[in-house]
Structures are given as C-alpha cells and as structure tokens.
Design a protein around this motif. Structure first.
Motif, short mmCIF file in Angstrom:
data_model
loop_
_atom_site.label_atom_id
_atom_site.label_comp_id
_atom_site.label_asym_id
_atom_site.label_seq_id
_atom_site.Cartn_x
_atom_site.Cartn_y
_atom_site.Cartn_z
N ILE A 1 -11.80 -22.68 26.66
CA ILE A 1 -10.43 -23.49 26.30
C ILE A 1 -10.26 -24.65 27.39
CG2 ILE A 1 -7.76 -23.27 26.25
CD1 ILE A 1 -8.52 -20.82 24.62
N ALA A 2 -10.43 -23.94 28.87
CA ALA A 2 -10.15 -24.65 30.09
C ALA A 2 -11.19 -25.95 30.07
CB ALA A 2 -10.39 -23.90 31.05
N ILE A 3 -12.26 -25.71 29.69
CA ILE A 3 -13.17 -27.10 29.71
C ILE A 3 -12.90 -27.90 28.64
CG2 ILE A 3 -15.69 -27.61 29.47
CD1 ILE A 3 -16.32 -24.76 30.66
N VAL A 4 -12.72 -27.53 27.53
CA VAL A 4 -12.45 -28.39 26.43
C VAL A 4 -11.13 -29.28 26.60
CG1 VAL A 4 -11.70 -28.63 24.02
CG2 VAL A 4 -13.40 -27.26 24.62
N LEU A 5 -10.10 -28.45 27.27
CA LEU A 5 -8.98 -29.18 27.66
C LEU A 5 -8.94 -30.16 28.85
CD1 LEU A 5 -6.13 -26.62 27.25
CD2 LEU A 5 -6.18 -28.71 25.93
N ALA A 6 -9.66 -29.66 29.88
CA ALA A 6 -9.62 -30.13 31.19
C ALA A 6 -10.57 -31.33 31.46
CB ALA A 6 -10.15 -28.97 32.14
N ILE A 7 -11.83 -31.48 30.76
CA ILE A 7 -12.54 -32.71 31.06
C ILE A 7 -12.07 -33.88 30.59
CG2 ILE A 7 -14.97 -33.54 30.65
CD1 ILE A 7 -16.05 -30.81 31.54
N PRO A 8 -11.59 -33.74 29.20
CA PRO A 8 -11.11 -35.08 28.75
C PRO A 8 -9.89 -35.60 29.62
CG PRO A 8 -11.60 -33.57 26.88
CD PRO A 8 -11.75 -32.83 28.05
N ILE A 9 -8.92 -34.42 29.91
CA ILE A 9 -7.84 -34.89 30.42
C ILE A 9 -8.11 -35.60 31.70
CG2 ILE A 9 -5.78 -33.90 31.76
CD1 ILE A 9 -5.38 -31.91 29.31
N GLY A 10 -9.21 -34.97 32.64
CA GLY A 10 -9.63 -35.52 33.76
C GLY A 10 -10.25 -36.78 33.76
N VAL A 11 -10.89 -37.04 32.88
CA VAL A 11 -11.50 -38.60 32.53
C VAL A 11 -10.52 -39.44 32.21
CG1 VAL A 11 -13.20 -39.59 30.82
CG2 VAL A 11 -14.02 -37.33 31.65
N MET A 12 -9.58 -38.84 31.41
CA MET A 12 -8.54 -40.07 31.09
C MET A 12 -7.75 -40.42 31.97
SD MET A 12 -8.79 -40.93 27.85
CE MET A 12 -7.08 -41.09 27.44
N ALA A 13 -7.49 -39.36 33.03
CA ALA A 13 -6.52 -39.57 34.28
C ALA A 13 -7.24 -40.49 35.13
CB ALA A 13 -6.27 -38.34 34.84
N ALA A 14 -8.87 -40.28 35.36
CA ALA A 14 -9.52 -40.99 36.47
C ALA A 14 -9.54 -42.58 35.84
CB ALA A 14 -10.80 -40.35 36.48
N VAL A 15 -9.88 -42.62 34.55
CA VAL A 15 -10.34 -43.94 33.78
C VAL A 15 -8.89 -44.76 33.99
CG1 VAL A 15 -10.48 -45.23 31.80
CG2 VAL A 15 -12.10 -42.96 32.40
N ASN A 16 -7.68 -44.15 33.62
CA ASN A 16 -6.41 -44.81 33.81
C ASN A 16 -5.69 -44.74 35.10
OD1 ASN A 16 -6.29 -45.79 30.83
ND2 ASN A 16 -6.60 -43.62 30.69
N ARG A 17 -6.57 -44.49 36.11
CA ARG A 17 -5.99 -44.26 37.54
C ARG A 17 -4.66 -45.15 37.86
NH1 ARG A 17 -8.66 -45.12 43.30
NH2 ARG A 17 -7.10 -44.31 44.68
N GLY A 18 -3.64 -44.31 38.24
CA GLY A 18 -2.43 -45.01 38.65
C GLY A 18 -1.47 -45.33 37.56
N THR A 19 -1.81 -45.20 36.31
CA THR A 19 -0.88 -45.43 35.14
C THR A 19 -0.13 -44.35 34.92
OG1 THR A 19 -2.56 -44.81 33.54
CG2 THR A 19 -2.76 -47.05 34.14
N TRP A 20 0.80 -44.47 33.94
CA TRP A 20 1.65 -43.22 33.53
C TRP A 20 0.71 -42.26 32.91
CZ3 TRP A 20 1.64 -41.71 28.51
CH2 TRP A 20 1.11 -42.53 27.45
N ILE A 21 -0.36 -42.67 32.36
CA ILE A 21 -1.21 -41.32 31.74
C ILE A 21 -1.72 -40.61 32.76
CG2 ILE A 21 -3.49 -41.26 30.52
CD1 ILE A 21 -3.05 -43.88 29.13
N ASP A 22 -2.25 -41.35 33.65
CA ASP A 22 -2.72 -40.51 34.90
C ASP A 22 -1.77 -39.58 35.47
OD1 ASP A 22 -4.34 -39.74 37.05
OD2 ASP A 22 -3.84 -41.30 38.40
N GLN A 23 -0.65 -40.06 35.81
CA GLN A 23 0.51 -39.46 36.42
C GLN A 23 0.84 -38.17 35.58
OE1 GLN A 23 3.11 -42.64 37.28
NE2 GLN A 23 2.20 -43.06 39.10
N SER A 24 0.99 -38.43 34.05
CA SER A 24 1.49 -37.51 33.25
C SER A 24 0.47 -36.32 33.27
CB SER A 24 1.60 -37.98 31.73
OG SER A 24 2.04 -39.22 31.66
N PHE A 25 -0.80 -36.72 33.22
CA PHE A 25 -1.76 -35.51 33.21
C PHE A 25 -1.99 -34.90 34.36
CE2 PHE A 25 -4.37 -37.79 29.65
CZ PHE A 25 -3.79 -37.16 28.59
N MET A 26 -1.50 -35.44 35.40
CA MET A 26 -1.82 -34.89 36.59
C MET A 26 -0.55 -33.90 36.89
SD MET A 26 -4.65 -34.82 37.80
CE MET A 26 -5.23 -34.93 36.15
N THR A 27 0.75 -34.47 36.59
CA THR A 27 1.76 -33.62 36.71
C THR A 27 1.54 -32.31 35.78
OG1 THR A 27 3.08 -35.38 36.64
CG2 THR A 27 4.24 -33.58 36.21
#
Lengths: 523, 315
Positions: B108-134
C-alpha cells in the motif's frame, strides 16, 4: 548465471517463504467476521491471556473464567453461597464433624470417555492441596482416601466449617481431572485439559483465542440452576475466548458485533454502550473489592498506630468515585464479605470511611511520625490500582505525610512487593470468598504480601474454622472483623462492580462469582 | 557474488552476539519474574519460591545465560514457560500474521507513495507539490494507532463493513484474510508511504537536474518516458533503502498496531512476553528480529545491483 538472475532467484525464494509464513498458522475452525453467527458459536472478549488453564496451579482470574467451563468441582455453591454437591451426589458429615463422605454421582465421564472414579477425585484433591494456599491451610491435616471406586472420604483431626467452602472455592479451585493426566504432569502443569464440564477443550491459539466445544456426553447435576449449582447445559456449539488486552478494541469489537460478549470494559464507555440498541450492558455484582495493603513487616506501618492514622484519614467515596466514575459501579461497604452472603456482619463498621484528617494527624503525632517517606507501588496495567493510588497519595499528603508514588508494570509490582524493604503500600483487588477465613491477608500462616501477624487473630480464625455450626462461626467472625478494623493490616476502600456488555442476541450469560457461559444462547 | 554473500552472512554473527548479550542483560535487569505472573496476584511467597526453583530462575544469571547460549548455538532458542512450546515454534506461529501485515502495508505504501513522490517532484513548487508534501508530513506525524482506532470507529462500528479486530490466516480464504488486514495495513502503510514519498521526491529532484535528463528531453523524448525510464530508475537507490528499512522495522512487529487490532503477530508476541516476563521468548524474538533486519538490508544491497548495473558487488 548473471548477478541479475541470481538476485531474481533470491527474490522469488523469499517471496515464496513469505507466502509460506502467511499460511503457516492455519486456523480452520476459527470463526471469521460474522462466521460465528451461522455456526451457533459464542465469541467472548477477555482482557488477558491466561498463564495456563491448569486451575490447580494459579490464582489468575482469567484461568477460572475459561477453566470452569471445562472442569468441575466436587462441591460448589448455590445462589445463597451455601455449599452443595456438584460431582458428589451428596455430602455426609459424621456426628463429630471430622469425617466428610462424598459418594459420587454415577455415570459421569471425562471428556476422554473415561468414567469418573474416586481415585481421580483423590488424585485431584491431593494435587490441589499441594499448590493452593487455601488448600494447604484447610486440608493439610486431612487424609483423603477412596473408600471404594465411587466414594471419597476426607478425615480431619478436628471439626472444620472451612473444609467445604475451600473445596468449593472457585479461584484456584479444587477441580477434578483424570488421575492419569495428573500423574503425567508430575511437578509441572497438566498437558491435557480434560474435565467433566459442559464444554471440552479444543484448541489454544497463542495470543488469539481458546476454543471449547459442547461436550456431548455431559451429565448435569440434578435440580434447577442456582448459583454455580444445578442444571448446566451447553447451548452453543463452541465458545471462543478471545484475548483482547486493549480496552478500546473490546468496546469497538462488541459494538461492531465482532464479539458477542466483552468483559472488563472501561466505565467511561458505559453511557455510549447503554444507548446502543444492539447491546445489553451488564453491571455484575458482588464481584470484588479494592483495598490498600500495608507492609506490616518493616518500615513505617509495622506500627499499628500509623496504620490507624491512615485509616482515619481515608475518604473511601472519593477514591471509589475516581476509580469507577459513576456510582453504578461501586458500593461503599466495610465488610470482609459481601452483604449478599450469609457471613455478612456489621462489626468494625464505625472504623470504615472515617474521613477525619484531624484525628489522623493527632494519631500520627502520637505515633511519632516525622516526615519519613511512604512508598506506594502501583501500576497502570490495572486502571483501578493507578487511579486509587493517585487519590490515596493526595489524601496522605493532606495529613502531612511524605509520599512517593512509584509506577511500574504489573510483573514488577508483583516482584517488588515480595521484598519488604521496597514498599510501604500497594493496592489490589480481592475476589469474593465463600468463607471469611479464606481471606488471604488476615491469617499470618498464609504469609501473603503485607505479612500481617497477630496470634490473637490466628486463634480466632482457628476457632471460627472449628466452630460446629454456622451460627457459632459467625459469632467468632464478628470478633475477627472487629479485630481487623482495629489492626487495619489492609484498608478496604469499597466494592467494585464489573462492567461487561453482551450483544442483544446473547441470552442467559449469568455472573455469579465470575461470568459463566453455560445455559447461554446466541441466536 | 557467492563470496560476497557468505561474508555478509558471516558478518551477522558479531551483530547477533552483541544483541544476545545486551538483550539478556536488559531483560534480566528488569524487575519482575514469570513465577509471579503464572501464579497470580494471590500467590504466597512459599509458592513463588517453589516455582522459581522449578523454572531455574533462582540460578545465577551467568548460569542461566550460559545454558541459554549453549542452546542457541545448537539451534535451540529455548522453551517458552507460558506457551509450553519451543520458542522457534512460537515465533513461527506468530510470523505469518506479521509477514502478511508487513507485505500488505508495504505494498500500500509503495503504490501510494511513488506516484505521489513523482508528481510532487515533477510539479516542484506548485500547489500539487505543496499539497502532497503536506499530506506526507501529516502521514509521518499522525501515529498509526490513532489512524487505526479511527478506522475501527468508522468502518467497523459505524458502517459495519469490516471486523473491528482479529486475524484470519490466508488458509481461511483470501477475502477473509484481507478483510481483517486491510485496516491495520492501511494505517501502517500511510506512515511508511509518507516516508517513501518524501524520499522519492527529493531523490528524483536531484536526478531531474542532471545533464543527461536535459539531453534526453532535448532529444524530444516523451516527458513521462524520461521521468520513469531515465530519472526514476537512477533515483531509485535511496528510495529502495527507505523501503528496505521500513520493511525491516515492520517485520520486527508493529507492536502498537498489532495490539490495537489484536493481530497475533510478532509485535503482540513481544508485548505479551514482556508483560509476562517470558524471558526466552523475548530473547529469541529480539534475536530473530535483529537477524531479519540485517538480512533485509543485505537483500536491499543486492537489489541495488539489479536496479543499477553500475553497482558491482565485491568479489
């Protein structure tokens, strides 16, 4: 093979191992979610795992909660707490009160199909006497023999009113097992749990549950159900005793229907469970009382006057309220036995719950108390112990005592309390006794923690045990209880009721001494 | 590689030796003894002394240690006083639930985390990044048992969809098995996932700034192919390390979660054994956990070479 391939093989092997691990603890008979409903099984959530279900070996309550569905006693008690036959057909007492003859009921078979004989009873009682404090105290001078294959005789050098209650005492009870099982056990625990009770042992999954199933060959005692006596019937196919140490999980489990019955619930969930349309709440009494125990062997409270000073200060109501939350779960009472019992007497009542800090300070000054520290050892493992210790500390500080409250886990408290140099006070609970001389802390010969010793008390207890009838024994007990409140080796705070809950479809689960699930249906 | 494996496995021995000694000392320095727990609160000093003698608890500590160590060297972890069975059997019986829970939580952790981590990195500094990291920060901060208790209230008590607690082995049916494990696995997985997501983001960010990524993008490669094939694969080693560590921690028993959900796994075995002072079980379980920790890390090291061909295992 390349490195990559080697690693791939390793990974596959590990995954296979994991899968094997997952399926290793197969429990084909365990009920799944809702599985018990179709199967006419009863699922009970207990608070803790028993150390064993060998009832001769331990005083742990949880052992009794499970064990007495499997094992039975030679004699037991009816709803008035009077001793009546169980596996015995009748009880014959010789005119001099020294010989007790127990013919056995005929046709009773153990769960392994073997007939119950007098030899099994003798072997069981001898083993129980070896391990039980009460057994040693009361039955030690007795000879226990099999007169014939169906009759057991116990002969005492002096008459004793304590023998029958000791044989019927539920906790660490004198239950009857096959002789062969006892011989096989040697000095250890029995390896097979075989009794004559309405349920037979099936399985013990460690840290999960104990399963017992209906014993088809069960032969119940005659007469209607009364207390622990009379008709007993297994009306469910299986009982699963789950061990659920987390109180919140027990509450959630009874609300969701995962369990049909849950024991030892926190009283702060009382109101919400009462409102739940699927649940019947149960306040079980008389159950137990809570008390503080003084170290009378060494330190401050070897001095009776200091103990009396503390007793003068105690406000039992505040303590019990802190423990139970609502008056539904406690009762203020001074008695060493419960008022529902035939032994109940009023003596010593005036010394209970005095709430008199001025008198306490005066007594402390007279005793020469000079600020020496009082060490209370307690645990959070049992909520009532910790809560009452905190209030007690406050009450003692108000009369000028210096108090250290030391909090440990329960095994540490048990260990520390056996060393008289390490503590002044600890708090514990006591279950109902059938005869007051079974009370652990008043007889010096039991050598129980606290180590109270007064030859006058021991003599009174002997006189009570040897009294020819209940009336005379009760007169002596009045003196015993009065002397107890003079010497105060222990201060009783009050009676604490048990809070449990059942799903609405559970009928007939009765509390008497402890909860029992024979005559219980789940539809 | 065989030599490398052998050396790594041999290096387990000093670790286990230290664990065994420290573990034994700490347990035996803790007050409390199993005899008192076996006999119950009403037991007298006489009964306690007799049972201690019977169990060998009155022997000097070094004798008890010597006896235990001699057994361990012969592959015998001892005999549980309470469960009346070999410690290895007790551990094996409790391993199944823990392994199931760990695998499921980690999945569960991997399935959730890797796409979230990728999305956050790709959209660095945007609201997507900030929401995922929060969300990830919340996941790390909220204790898993609290999440678990709320799951129980919602899904078991209110909605009655899932059982409140307990465990059913795989042999009783996959659906039954999953029904009991899903809530504890998700509550554990959220925390592990949050850790993995944060690591994925930071590791990927580093790689995304590399020249070869810019080159790949300049060649006109599809952005997602660049991210998944070139960036993520190269960023994966630190992520794998975190996955390995979280896996190793879980296999040692998710003590609180197993208690809340009443799962008879290694965590519950440890708690029960500590509360009962079942010394040999505690010692055996700690040794097993230490070995598992080291072995999982070894496995992670081996996997590095699989993911990144530049990594060569010592000959």
């Amino acid at each position: 093979m390349t490195t990559k391939k080697q690693i791939s093989v390793l990974l596959v092997v590990l995954i296979l191992l994991f899968t094997l691990g997952c399926s290793s603890s197969s429990t084909p008979t365990a009920p799944g979610a809702g599985g018990g409903k179709e199967k006419n099984d009863l699922k009970v959530a207990l608070t803790t795992t028993p150390p064993t279900i060998d009832m001769h070996r331990t005083t742990a309550t949880v052992t009794q909660q499970v064990g007495w569905h499997i094992f039975e006693y030679l004699v037991t008690v009816d709803e008035k707490y009077q001793v009546v036959p169980s596996l015995a057909e009748k009880i014959e007492i010789s005119p001099d009160g020294k010989t007790f003859t127990f013919p056995l009921r005929k046709g009773i078979k153990f769960h392994n199909g073997k007939d119950l004989t007098a030899d099994d009873v003798v072997a069981s009682l001898l083993r129980w006497r070896k391990y039980s404090t009460i057994g040693r105290a009361v039955v030690a001078p007795a000879t226990i023999t099999a007169k014939d294959s169906n009759t057991v005789v116990i002969t005492l050098p002096k008459p004793s009113s304590a023998l029958l209650p000791a044989l019927a005492y539920p906790s660490q009870g004198a239950v009857i097992m096959p002789k062969e099982v006892i011989e096989e056990a040697g000095d250890g625990n029995v390896k097979k749990f075989i009794g004559t009770g309405p349920f037979e042992f099936v399985d013990w999954k460690q840290n999960q549950y104990i399963q017992v199933k209906k014993y088809a060959g069960y032969k119940t005692a005659p007469g209607p159900t009364s207390g622990l006596s009379g008709k007993k019937e297994a009306l469910v196919d299986n009982i699963f005793f789950y061990f659920v140490p987390d109180a919140a999980t027990r509450v959630a489990g009874i609300q969701s229907g995962e369990y049909d019955f849950a024991e030892g619930l926190p009283t702060d969930s009382y109101e919400s469970l009462k409102k739940d349309p699927n649940i019947n709440v149960q306040v079980a009494k008389p159950s137990s009382y809570i008390s503080m125990i003084f170290n009378t062997k060494s330190g401050l409270f070897a001095d009776v006057k200091k103990r009396q000073a503390v007793n003068a200060a105690i406000d039992s109501e505040t303590i019990m309220k802190a423990v139970a939350g609502t008056p539904d779960f406690y009762e203020l009472n001074h008695g060493l036995v419960f008022k529902e019992q035939i032994w109940y007497v009023d003596s010593g009542k005036e010394k209970y719950n005095q709430k008199n800090p001025e008198l306490a300070k005066k007594l402390l000054a007279e005793a020469g108390y000079n600020g020496e520290p009082v060490t209370i050892i307690t645990t959070r493992d049992y909520d009532y112990m910790y809560k009452s210790a905190v209030v007690l500390k406050d009450q003692l500080e108000k009369i000028g005592m210096t108090v250290n409250l030391e909090v440990y886990d329960w095994p540490t408290v048990l260990s520390k309390r056996s060393n008289d140099k390490l503590w002044s006070i600890f708090i514990t609970g006591f279950l109902i006794t059938l005869e007051p001389s079974e009370t652990l802390y008043i007889d010096s010969r039991f050598k129980w923690a606290g180590w109270y010793s007064n030859p006058k008390m021991d003599a009174l207890l002997d006189e009570m045990r040897e009294a020819p009838n209940l009336e005379q024994a009760k007169k002596v007990f009045e003196k015993v209880q009065a002397l107890y409140w003079d010497d105060v080796p222990v201060i009783k705070f009050g009676n604490l009721h048990q809070f449990s809950a059942a799903r609405k479809n559970v009928k007939g689960a009765v509390f008497f001494c402890e909860k029992q699930y024979w005559n219980t249906t789940v539809k | 590689m065989a030599k490398y494996l052998l050396m790594r496995i041999l290096s387990l021995l000093p670790v286990l030796a230290v664990v065994a000694v420290v573990d034994f000392i700490i347990i035996h320095l803790t007050p409390g003894d199993p005899a008192a727990v076996i006999l119950g609160s009403d037991a007298t000093d006489f009964d306690l002394a007799r049972l201690r003698e019977q169990l060998g608890l009155n022997l000097p500590i070094y004798v008890q240690f010597g006896r235990w160590l001699w057994g361990v060297l012969q592959g015998n972890l001892g005999w549980s006083i309470f469960m009346d069975m070999p410690v290895t059997t007790a551990i094996w019986q409790h391993l199944g639930p823990t392994v199931s829970l760990t695998v499921m939580a980690e999945a569960i952790a991997i399935v959730l985390a890797i796409p979230i981590g990728v999305m956050a990195a790709v959209n660095r500094g945007t609201w997507i990044d900030q929401s995922f990291m929060t969300l990830a920060l919340l996941g790390i901060s909220i204790p898993s048992f609290w999440i678990g208790l709320n799951f129980i209230l919602l899904f078991a008590v209110q909605l009655n969809w899932l059982p409140a607690a307990g465990y059913q082995p795989l042999s009783n049916g996959l659906l039954n098995h999953l029904k009991y494990l899903i809530m504890p696995a998700v509550s554990l997985g959220i925390m592990q996932g949050a850790l993995i997501a944060r690591m994925t983001r930071s590791s990927l960010l580093e790689v995304l700034n590399e020249n070869y990524i810019r080159t790949a993008e300049a060649k006109g490669l599809n952005r997602w192919i660049v991210i998944y094939k070139h960036a993520l694969r190269n960023a994966f080693i630190p992520i794998l390390t975190v996955i390995g560590l979280t896996f190793a921690v879980l296999i040692g028993g998710a003590v609180v979660t197993e208690t809340v959900f009443n799962i008879p796994g290694i965590g519950k075995l440890i708690v029960t054994s500590v509360l009962r002072r079942d010394y040999v079980v505690i010692q055996g379980t700690v040794l097993m956990t230490a070995a598992a920790y080291v072995l999982i890390n070894l496995l992670v090291d081996l996997t590095y070479a699989w993911i990144d061909p530049r990594v060569r295992l010592a000959k």
